[in-house]
Design an enzyme around this catalytic site. Sequence first.
Site, PDB file in Angstrom:
ATOM      1  N   ARG A   1       0.753  -1.234  -0.020  1.00  0.00           N
ATOM      2  CA  ARG A   1      -0.139   0.003   0.108  1.00  0.00           C
ATOM      3  C   ARG A   1       1.035   1.232  -0.150  1.00  0.00           C
ATOM      4  NH1 ARG A   1      -5.170  -0.002   2.189  1.00  0.00           N
ATOM      5  NH2 ARG A   1      -4.590   1.973   3.364  1.00  0.00           N
TER       6      ARG A   1
ATOM      7  N   ARG B   1       9.679   5.196  -3.467  1.00  0.00           N
ATOM      8  CA  ARG B   1      10.156   5.948  -4.525  1.00  0.00           C
ATOM      9  C   ARG B   1      11.591   6.837  -4.449  1.00  0.00           C
ATOM     10  NH1 ARG B   1       5.783   9.790  -2.270  1.00  0.00           N
ATOM     11  NH2 ARG B   1       4.219   8.921  -3.518  1.00  0.00           N
TER      12      ARG B   1
ATOM     13  N   ARG C   1      -9.139  -6.340  13.709  1.00  0.00           N
ATOM     14  CA  ARG C   1      -8.426  -5.404  14.527  1.00  0.00           C
ATOM     15  C   ARG C   1      -9.219  -4.581  15.120  1.00  0.00           C
ATOM     16  NH1 ARG C   1      -4.492  -7.315  17.283  1.00  0.00           N
ATOM     17  NH2 ARG C   1      -3.233  -5.385  17.132  1.00  0.00           N
TER      18      ARG C   1
ATOM     19  N   ARG D   1       0.267   5.687  16.576  1.00  0.00           N
ATOM     20  CA  ARG D   1       0.297   7.064  16.077  1.00  0.00           C
ATOM     21  C   ARG D   1      -0.275   8.116  16.776  1.00  0.00           C
ATOM     22  NH1 ARG D   1      -2.423   5.122  10.145  1.00  0.00           N
ATOM     23  NH2 ARG D   1      -4.176   4.133  11.157  1.00  0.00           N
TER      24      ARG D   1
ATOM     25  N   GLU E   1      -3.506   6.522  18.817  1.00  0.00           N
ATOM     26  CA  GLU E   1      -4.438   5.280  18.581  1.00  0.00           C
ATOM     27  C   GLU E   1      -3.347   4.259  18.844  1.00  0.00           C
ATOM     28  OE1 GLU E   1      -5.127   6.087  14.241  1.00  0.00           O
ATOM     29  OE2 GLU E   1      -5.080   3.710  13.925  1.00  0.00           O
TER      30      GLU E   1
ATOM     31  N   TYR F   1      -9.853  -4.798   2.938  1.00  0.00           N
ATOM     32  CA  TYR F   1      -9.306  -3.633   3.454  1.00  0.00           C
ATOM     33  C   TYR F   1      -9.512  -2.447   2.494  1.00  0.00           C
ATOM     34  CZ  TYR F   1      -5.120  -1.426   5.704  1.00  0.00           C
ATOM     35  OH  TYR F   1      -4.060  -0.451   6.295  1.00  0.00           O
TER      36      TYR F   1
ATOM     37  N   ASP G   1     -10.266   1.223   1.040  1.00  0.00           N
ATOM     38  CA  ASP G   1     -10.126   2.744   1.424  1.00  0.00           C
ATOM     39  C   ASP G   1     -11.676   3.413   1.030  1.00  0.00           C
ATOM     40  OD1 ASP G   1      -7.678   3.192   2.639  1.00  0.00           O
ATOM     41  OD2 ASP G   1      -6.619   2.959   0.568  1.00  0.00           O
TER      42      ASP G   1
HETATM   43  P1  FAD Z   1     -18.038   1.704   8.113  1.00  0.00           P
HETATM   44  O1  FAD Z   1     -17.635   2.951   8.326  1.00  0.00           O
HETATM   45  O2  FAD Z   1     -17.702   0.682   9.381  1.00  0.00           O
HETATM   46  O3  FAD Z   1     -19.943   1.671   8.575  1.00  0.00           O
HETATM   47  C1  FAD Z   1     -20.572   0.561   8.842  1.00  0.00           C
HETATM   48  C2  FAD Z   1     -21.624   1.105   9.890  1.00  0.00           C
HETATM   49  O4  FAD Z   1     -22.443   0.057   9.968  1.00  0.00           O
HETATM   50  C3  FAD Z   1     -21.113   1.412  11.043  1.00  0.00           C
HETATM   51  O5  FAD Z   1     -21.506   3.023  11.444  1.00  0.00           O
HETATM   52  C4  FAD Z   1     -21.713   0.612  12.107  1.00  0.00           C
HETATM   53  O6  FAD Z   1     -21.991   1.011  13.334  1.00  0.00           O
HETATM   54  C5  FAD Z   1     -22.946   0.050  11.518  1.00  0.00           C
HETATM   55  N1  FAD Z   1     -23.312  -1.315  11.958  1.00  0.00           N
HETATM   56  C6  FAD Z   1     -22.520  -2.398  11.888  1.00  0.00           C
HETATM   57  N2  FAD Z   1     -23.502  -3.393  12.386  1.00  0.00           N
HETATM   58  C7  FAD Z   1     -24.720  -2.868  12.720  1.00  0.00           C
HETATM   59  C8  FAD Z   1     -25.593  -3.506  13.031  1.00  0.00           C
HETATM   60  N3  FAD Z   1     -25.880  -4.595  13.203  1.00  0.00           N
HETATM   61  N4  FAD Z   1     -26.841  -2.524  13.436  1.00  0.00           N
HETATM   62  C9  FAD Z   1     -26.743  -1.318  12.868  1.00  0.00           C
HETATM   63  N5  FAD Z   1     -25.867  -0.697  12.515  1.00  0.00           N
HETATM   64  C10 FAD Z   1     -24.407  -1.458  12.324  1.00  0.00           C
HETATM   65  N6  FAD Z   1      -9.722   5.238   4.084  1.00  0.00           N
HETATM   66  C11 FAD Z   1      -9.195   6.111   2.985  1.00  0.00           C
HETATM   67  O7  FAD Z   1      -9.721   6.338   1.890  1.00  0.00           O
HETATM   68  N7  FAD Z   1      -8.039   7.094   3.693  1.00  0.00           N
HETATM   69  C12 FAD Z   1      -7.880   7.012   4.992  1.00  0.00           C
HETATM   70  O8  FAD Z   1      -6.984   7.679   5.240  1.00  0.00           O
HETATM   71  C13 FAD Z   1      -8.325   6.009   5.785  1.00  0.00           C
HETATM   72  N8  FAD Z   1      -8.106   5.757   7.228  1.00  0.00           N
HETATM   73  C14 FAD Z   1      -8.508   5.059   7.866  1.00  0.00           C
HETATM   74  C15 FAD Z   1      -7.934   4.836   9.182  1.00  0.00           C
HETATM   75  C16 FAD Z   1      -8.556   4.233   9.950  1.00  0.00           C
HETATM   76  C17 FAD Z   1      -8.047   4.082  11.603  1.00  0.00           C
HETATM   77  C18 FAD Z   1      -9.666   3.120   9.841  1.00  0.00           C
HETATM   78  C19 FAD Z   1     -10.143   2.140  10.621  1.00  0.00           C
HETATM   79  C20 FAD Z   1     -10.024   3.334   8.176  1.00  0.00           C
HETATM   80  C21 FAD Z   1      -9.436   4.098   7.464  1.00  0.00           C
HETATM   81  N9  FAD Z   1      -9.900   4.011   6.045  1.00  0.00           N
HETATM   82  C22 FAD Z   1      -9.564   5.118   5.198  1.00  0.00           C
HETATM   83  C23 FAD Z   1     -11.106   3.202   5.713  1.00  0.00           C
HETATM   84  C24 FAD Z   1     -12.550   3.936   5.896  1.00  0.00           C
HETATM   85  O9  FAD Z   1     -12.734   4.261   6.998  1.00  0.00           O
HETATM   86  C25 FAD Z   1     -13.563   2.987   5.122  1.00  0.00           C
HETATM   87  O10 FAD Z   1     -13.176   2.657   3.865  1.00  0.00           O
HETATM   88  C26 FAD Z   1     -14.703   3.379   5.185  1.00  0.00           C
HETATM   89  O11 FAD Z   1     -15.080   4.112   6.274  1.00  0.00           O
HETATM   90  C27 FAD Z   1     -15.756   1.946   5.231  1.00  0.00           C
HETATM   91  O12 FAD Z   1     -17.117   2.411   5.014  1.00  0.00           O
HETATM   92  P2  FAD Z   1     -18.012   1.480   5.338  1.00  0.00           P
HETATM   93  O13 FAD Z   1     -19.337   1.856   5.034  1.00  0.00           O
HETATM   94  O14 FAD Z   1     -17.893   0.064   4.665  1.00  0.00           O
HETATM   95  O15 FAD Z   1     -17.906   0.765   6.707  1.00  0.00           O
HETATM   96  N1  UDP Z   2       3.511   0.632   7.961  1.00  0.00           N
HETATM   97  C1  UDP Z   2       4.737   0.500   8.673  1.00  0.00           C
HETATM   98  N2  UDP Z   2       5.046   1.451   9.054  1.00  0.00           N
HETATM   99  C2  UDP Z   2       4.562   2.992   9.143  1.00  0.00           C
HETATM  100  C3  UDP Z   2       3.324   2.866   8.408  1.00  0.00           C
HETATM  101  C4  UDP Z   2       2.705   1.923   7.786  1.00  0.00           C
HETATM  102  O1  UDP Z   2       5.223  -0.649   8.676  1.00  0.00           O
HETATM  103  O2  UDP Z   2       5.125   3.811   9.332  1.00  0.00           O
HETATM  104  C5  UDP Z   2       2.910  -0.711   7.307  1.00  0.00           C
HETATM  105  C6  UDP Z   2       1.924  -1.301   8.449  1.00  0.00           C
HETATM  106  O3  UDP Z   2       2.072  -2.761   8.154  1.00  0.00           O
HETATM  107  C7  UDP Z   2       0.639  -1.015   8.030  1.00  0.00           C
HETATM  108  C8  UDP Z   2       0.943  -0.754   6.593  1.00  0.00           C
HETATM  109  O4  UDP Z   2       2.102  -0.441   6.258  1.00  0.00           O
HETATM  110  O5  UDP Z   2      -0.501  -1.634   8.409  1.00  0.00           O
HETATM  111  C9  UDP Z   2      -0.108   0.043   5.792  1.00  0.00           C
HETATM  112  O6  UDP Z   2      -0.120   1.146   6.215  1.00  0.00           O
HETATM  113  P1  UDP Z   2      -1.360   2.456   6.058  1.00  0.00           P
HETATM  114  O7  UDP Z   2      -0.981   3.528   6.769  1.00  0.00           O
HETATM  115  O8  UDP Z   2      -1.885   2.197   4.884  1.00  0.00           O
HETATM  116  O9  UDP Z   2      -2.431   1.875   7.086  1.00  0.00           O
HETATM  117  P2  UDP Z   2      -3.803   2.578   7.655  1.00  0.00           P
HETATM  118  O10 UDP Z   2      -3.655   3.779   7.620  1.00  0.00           O
HETATM  119  O11 UDP Z   2      -4.748   1.751   6.750  1.00  0.00           O
HETATM  120  O12 UDP Z   2      -3.899   1.989   9.188  1.00  0.00           O
END
Ligand code: FAD
Ligand code: UDP
Length: 365
Positions: free
Chosen positions: A171, A175, A248, A279, A299, A347, A349
């Site tokens: 991911r 570069r 997780r 982080r 986090e 996984y 985005d």
């Molecule tokens: P969710 O946002 O999980 O929505 C599912 C919803 O269903 C939740 O609100 C939940 O409460 C609800 N639900 C579940 N079960 C039930 C139930 N039984 N009854 C009622 N409601 C229920 N993506 C990026 O593009 N860029 C980023 O920088 C990025 N950073 C991230 C950082 C973190 C820490 C995490 C965890 C994810 C990150 N993502 C990022 C990914 C992004 O969060 C997801 O792609 C997106 O939010 C997924 O949307 P979703 O609707 O599939 O899931």
């Molecule tokens: N990762 C790492 N070091 C860093 C940042 C990321 O080894 O400083 C690795 C780690 O395994 C992580 C993966 O790269 O799970 C993907 O990172 P990303 O930032 O895309 O993760 P997310 O924001 O989805 O948690």
Amino acid sequence: MYDYLIVGAGLFGSVFAHEATKKGKKCLIIDKREHIGGNVYTENVEGINVHKYGAHIFHTSNKEVWDYVNSFVEFNRYTNSPVANYKGKLYNLPFNMNTFYQLWGVKTPDEARKKIEEQRAEFLHITEPKNLEEQALVLGGRDIYEKLIKEYTEKQWGRPATEIPAFIIRRLPFRFTFDNNYFNDTYQGIPIGGYTKLIEKLLEGIEVRLNTDFFENKETLTKQAKTIVYTGMIDQYFNNCFGKLDYRSLQFEHSVLDQENFQGNAVVNYTEKSVPYTRIIEHKHFEFGTQEKTVVTKEYSSEWQEGDEPYYPVNDDKNNVLYDKYKELADKETNVIFGGRLAEYKYYDMHKVIEVALDRINKEI
Ligand code: FAD
Ligand code: UDP
């Protein structure tokens, strides 16, 4: 009677609800949380939009998806460029000429390539990396792996890096330019005013019921809709009949600090094992904030247990095989659509979730 009962007001559910409504369908969207937006939810604290569930940076190379989100809210020019802190020393991410200079003092791409060739020499026998450790060693060699990848990865995933799939480290860009942009995509930014605004716009005019768990109200809710769009955990939908999938979870420790600028960057990763969090996010920097105070979030990562929020699917072989069994059951359901990170156990985005939701609705209606 509704055409669609949408379980989950995250990005997948909200895009689906918006598009279905636009096509004349009647939708009810529910969420067990007390707010809309799922994991992209932002909340205003001290004038700062706080990413309550971790840093979210929108990036995509899909123009259609970029135009789509921009039709609801304006995006700023934020470019993610996290810094890694390993034992008190700072390194730029992703792995680029700045990082190589900080690690080894090399100043030109030729010098950097030479150094990396040396670092990789002992791993050249690995032709097809089977796990994250092998993949990382083949890509960048020992120093990068040991200082910036291994301990962070093992904290994040709670497993040895040899048990984590190789695609996860791919991911990250690698570069030979002085470019700290964490992504290679054409478009990137943060919605001005926060992600909640985007979700509010998507859900305008749509009936939303919060604090409503699907499983606690399944019988009544199911009777009220022709089709269900389910975005929760797929194993839970089927009563964990084949056993539980691994996820997780995360814990977020938010604090308001009485200072203007805590770390000078939105994201700082702590890549060593002895620091318990992965982080620290300083939210104002996502929107170039100039408020007097600042909000920061530590986090922490943990294995998901009943009662926790699931954030990441663990896409190793064991779990993928188990998921496939649930997917087979899901495919047999005639009036249920499974979509999003938890229901597809992928996984994804944000841009991918939107792309899949738009695709799904176009096939459906
Ligand atoms: P969710 O946002 O999980 O929505 C599912 C919803 O269903 C939740 O609100 C939940 O409460 C609800 N639900 C579940 N079960 C039930 C139930 N039984 N009854 C009622 N409601 C229920 N993506 C990026 O593009 N860029 C980023 O920088 C990025 N950073 C991230 C950082 C973190 C820490 C995490 C965890 C994810 C990150 N993502 C990022 C990914 C992004 O969060 C997801 O792609 C997106 O939010 C997924 O949307 P979703 O609707 O599939 O899931
Ligand atoms: N990762 C790492 N070091 C860093 C940042 C990321 O080894 O400083 C690795 C780690 O395994 C992580 C993966 O790269 O799970 C993907 O990172 P990303 O930032 O895309 O993760 P997310 O924001 O989805 O948690």
